[in-house]
Enzyme design. Sequence first.
Site, PDB file in Angstrom:
ATOM      1  N   VAL A  42       0.844  -1.207   0.000  1.00  0.00           N
ATOM      2  CA  VAL A  42       0.000   0.000   0.000  1.00  0.00           C
ATOM      3  C   VAL A  42       0.875   1.252   0.000  1.00  0.00           C
ATOM      4  O   VAL A  42       0.614   2.222  -0.736  1.00  0.00           O
ATOM      5  CB  VAL A  42      -0.961  -0.003   1.214  1.00  0.00           C
ATOM      6  CG1 VAL A  42      -1.793   1.279   1.243  1.00  0.00           C
ATOM      7  CG2 VAL A  42      -1.872  -1.228   1.172  1.00  0.00           C
ATOM      8  N   ALA A  96       9.701   5.659   6.733  1.00  0.00           N
ATOM      9  CA  ALA A  96      10.359   4.742   7.671  1.00  0.00           C
ATOM     10  C   ALA A  96       9.989   3.312   7.320  1.00  0.00           C
ATOM     11  O   ALA A  96       8.804   3.000   7.157  1.00  0.00           O
ATOM     12  CB  ALA A  96       9.922   5.044   9.105  1.00  0.00           C
ATOM     13  N   LYS A 151      -7.460  -1.446  10.143  1.00  0.00           N
ATOM     14  CA  LYS A 151      -8.812  -1.750  10.658  1.00  0.00           C
ATOM     15  C   LYS A 151      -8.766  -2.465  11.988  1.00  0.00           C
ATOM     16  O   LYS A 151      -9.605  -2.236  12.862  1.00  0.00           O
ATOM     17  CB  LYS A 151      -9.597  -2.577   9.626  1.00  0.00           C
ATOM     18  CG  LYS A 151      -8.897  -3.861   9.166  1.00  0.00           C
ATOM     19  CD  LYS A 151      -8.266  -3.727   7.803  1.00  0.00           C
ATOM     20  CE  LYS A 151      -7.297  -4.861   7.538  1.00  0.00           C
ATOM     21  NZ  LYS A 151      -7.092  -5.176   6.157  1.00  0.00           N
ATOM     22  N   GLU A 154     -10.159   6.057   5.769  1.00  0.00           N
ATOM     23  CA  GLU A 154     -10.968   5.550   4.640  1.00  0.00           C
ATOM     24  C   GLU A 154     -10.451   4.191   4.150  1.00  0.00           C
ATOM     25  O   GLU A 154     -11.233   3.313   3.775  1.00  0.00           O
ATOM     26  CB  GLU A 154     -10.924   6.573   3.491  1.00  0.00           C
ATOM     27  CG  GLU A 154     -11.766   6.222   2.297  1.00  0.00           C
ATOM     28  CD  GLU A 154     -13.260   6.166   2.607  1.00  0.00           C
ATOM     29  OE1 GLU A 154     -13.847   7.227   2.839  1.00  0.00           O
ATOM     30  OE2 GLU A 154     -13.823   5.053   2.610  1.00  0.00           O
ATOM     31  N   VAL A 214     -11.535   0.284   5.562  1.00  0.00           N
ATOM     32  CA  VAL A 214     -12.736  -0.508   5.244  1.00  0.00           C
ATOM     33  C   VAL A 214     -12.954  -0.529   3.740  1.00  0.00           C
ATOM     34  O   VAL A 214     -13.084   0.525   3.104  1.00  0.00           O
ATOM     35  CB  VAL A 214     -13.988   0.080   5.938  1.00  0.00           C
ATOM     36  CG1 VAL A 214     -15.212  -0.770   5.625  1.00  0.00           C
ATOM     37  CG2 VAL A 214     -13.786   0.188   7.437  1.00  0.00           C
ATOM     38  N   GLY A 229     -11.093  -1.082   1.195  1.00  0.00           N
ATOM     39  CA  GLY A 229     -10.033  -0.566   0.303  1.00  0.00           C
ATOM     40  C   GLY A 229     -10.397   0.696  -0.433  1.00  0.00           C
ATOM     41  O   GLY A 229     -10.587   1.755   0.166  1.00  0.00           O
ATOM     42  N   ILE A 270     -13.097   1.570  -2.049  1.00  0.00           N
ATOM     43  CA  ILE A 270     -14.487   2.054  -2.057  1.00  0.00           C
ATOM     44  C   ILE A 270     -14.627   3.149  -0.996  1.00  0.00           C
ATOM     45  O   ILE A 270     -14.294   2.922   0.168  1.00  0.00           O
ATOM     46  CB  ILE A 270     -15.486   0.920  -1.706  1.00  0.00           C
ATOM     47  CG1 ILE A 270     -15.313  -0.287  -2.628  1.00  0.00           C
ATOM     48  CG2 ILE A 270     -16.917   1.436  -1.746  1.00  0.00           C
ATOM     49  CD1 ILE A 270     -16.174  -1.493  -2.235  1.00  0.00           C
ATOM     50  N   GLU A 275      -4.414 -11.293   4.546  1.00  0.00           N
ATOM     51  CA  GLU A 275      -3.679 -10.663   5.642  1.00  0.00           C
ATOM     52  C   GLU A 275      -2.387 -11.440   5.889  1.00  0.00           C
ATOM     53  O   GLU A 275      -2.267 -12.603   5.487  1.00  0.00           O
ATOM     54  CB  GLU A 275      -4.518 -10.699   6.922  1.00  0.00           C
ATOM     55  CG  GLU A 275      -5.785  -9.886   6.859  1.00  0.00           C
ATOM     56  CD  GLU A 275      -5.532  -8.421   6.586  1.00  0.00           C
ATOM     57  OE1 GLU A 275      -4.920  -7.753   7.420  1.00  0.00           O
ATOM     58  OE2 GLU A 275      -5.936  -7.943   5.520  1.00  0.00           O
ATOM     59  N   LYS A 317     -13.867  -4.601  10.093  1.00  0.00           N
ATOM     60  CA  LYS A 317     -14.436  -3.577   9.204  1.00  0.00           C
ATOM     61  C   LYS A 317     -15.911  -3.336   9.532  1.00  0.00           C
ATOM     62  O   LYS A 317     -16.385  -2.189   9.524  1.00  0.00           O
ATOM     63  CB  LYS A 317     -14.261  -4.015   7.742  1.00  0.00           C
ATOM     64  CG  LYS A 317     -12.784  -4.118   7.336  1.00  0.00           C
ATOM     65  CD  LYS A 317     -12.623  -4.888   6.035  1.00  0.00           C
ATOM     66  CE  LYS A 317     -11.160  -5.037   5.628  1.00  0.00           C
ATOM     67  NZ  LYS A 317     -10.967  -6.022   4.562  1.00  0.00           N
TER      68      LYS A 317
HETATM   69  N1  HSE Z   1      -7.163  -9.198   3.677  1.00  0.00           N
HETATM   70  C1  HSE Z   1      -8.047  -8.151   3.295  1.00  0.00           C
HETATM   71  C2  HSE Z   1      -9.032  -8.723   2.275  1.00  0.00           C
HETATM   72  C3  HSE Z   1      -7.263  -7.013   2.692  1.00  0.00           C
HETATM   73  O1  HSE Z   1      -8.855  -9.867   1.837  1.00  0.00           O
HETATM   74  O2  HSE Z   1      -9.996  -8.072   1.955  1.00  0.00           O
HETATM   75  C4  HSE Z   1      -7.993  -5.708   2.671  1.00  0.00           C
HETATM   76  O3  HSE Z   1      -8.372  -5.262   3.919  1.00  0.00           O
END
Ligand code: HSE
Length: 440
Positions: A14, A43, A105, A129, A132, A134, A136, A190, A205
Amino acid sequence: MKSIQVGLLGIGTVGSGVFNVLQRNQSEIIRRAGRGIEVTMVADLDTTRAKSVVGDAAQVVADARAVIANPNIDVVIELIGGYGIAKALVLEAIAAGKHVVTANKALLAVHGTEIFQAAQAKGVIVAFEAAVAGGIPIIKALREGLTANRIQWIAGIINGTTNFILSEMRDKGLDFDVVLKQAQALGYAEADPTFDIEGVDAAHKATIMAAIGFGIPVQFDKAHVEGITQLTATDIKYAEHLGYRIKLLGISKRTGAGIELRVHPTLVPTKRLIANVEGAMNAVMVHGDAVGTTLYYGKGAGSEPTASAVIADLVDIARMLDASAAQRVPALAFQPGAMSNLPVLPMSEVVTSYYLRLKVADKAGVLAEVTGIVARAGISIDAVLQREADEVAGEDGTFTDLIMLTHDTREGAMNDAIAQMQALPTVLAAIVRIRKEELA
Ligand code: HSE
């Protein structure tokens, strides 16, 4: 006007998206924000990787605290994740008077109350933002776009990994483990994929959306969390036959008694748009009393979709930088002094409809016994499907599958009925129960 200086904590998937999109779209962003937004310090423990992303455009350090200590940094973006060091750094950044943008989250769902209170006391913004769904803009929609409404319910596919797994299992008949590995390779999952498949990520979320939708504190510990690991191809097939798809939904609902907050596999009518959200895509439905039902769809994970949300927060901060705290949109949509103490209901008080599958002996009277228990519990049956024994158990088979769809009932009543059915000698295996939502 002077550019905003941003310090990035963590430049993985990200973080590099944020850096690249900011560089690519800088002139467009300046036209919107009224000033430049520059990442001037990064960092990351992997300084070599960080330098390969930012080149000479930003100072790279290994120590996140050096970013927080830099008086020129206006905003700190936390992209480390988890509840540990990320929590300490967010609180330290707030204490140092920095605005914070985070995609974390887990941190907000569990420690949000403490973090938002610290930010309010210090007069800084904590924007999230990207936490939750991504890319959207669902936080913006709930907090601002739907602000006229009394929100009635929110239901979303808010974990891409599990939606990808369910889609691939249904479409290609692939095994759970094979598809999970693919999701990890594609970067959706994750760091600890149990958070995805056990429903924890979706519950983080859903907890955040419930807080914003209903003006209640974030209460992850009260959420009911159930993942997809117990789902079988058999139930996916039966659901399809009955006109439903199984999706992992994060649901929050206002009722007369309180707020339902739950994540679990859910049968959704195939004709609903949300039932047709496939692969790693996310979608959130929100029902407000004035607007009716609305639907938001897009990429819930990935480098640039998530960066899109992070940068939207940076632009909001850039616009509000010189405004007083009272002029800002409250972090949880409602004024901090106007939060509600509506309770999050225990699952026994949740009202929903059900899909039940019973493996039963193929004998006279079994259907009557089972439906008798359901009727005595005051539960109304919507549909019953009894398979031919030879289709389920082969020629001369002595058992069969009995599938039942119910109308809405209180979960406590359903638990009692299931316990009674389970005790029948003619019920031969653990009863499968999957909740169902019409989302009408
Ligand atoms: N692991 C999360 C997913 C990533 O699969 O939606 C985005 O929060």
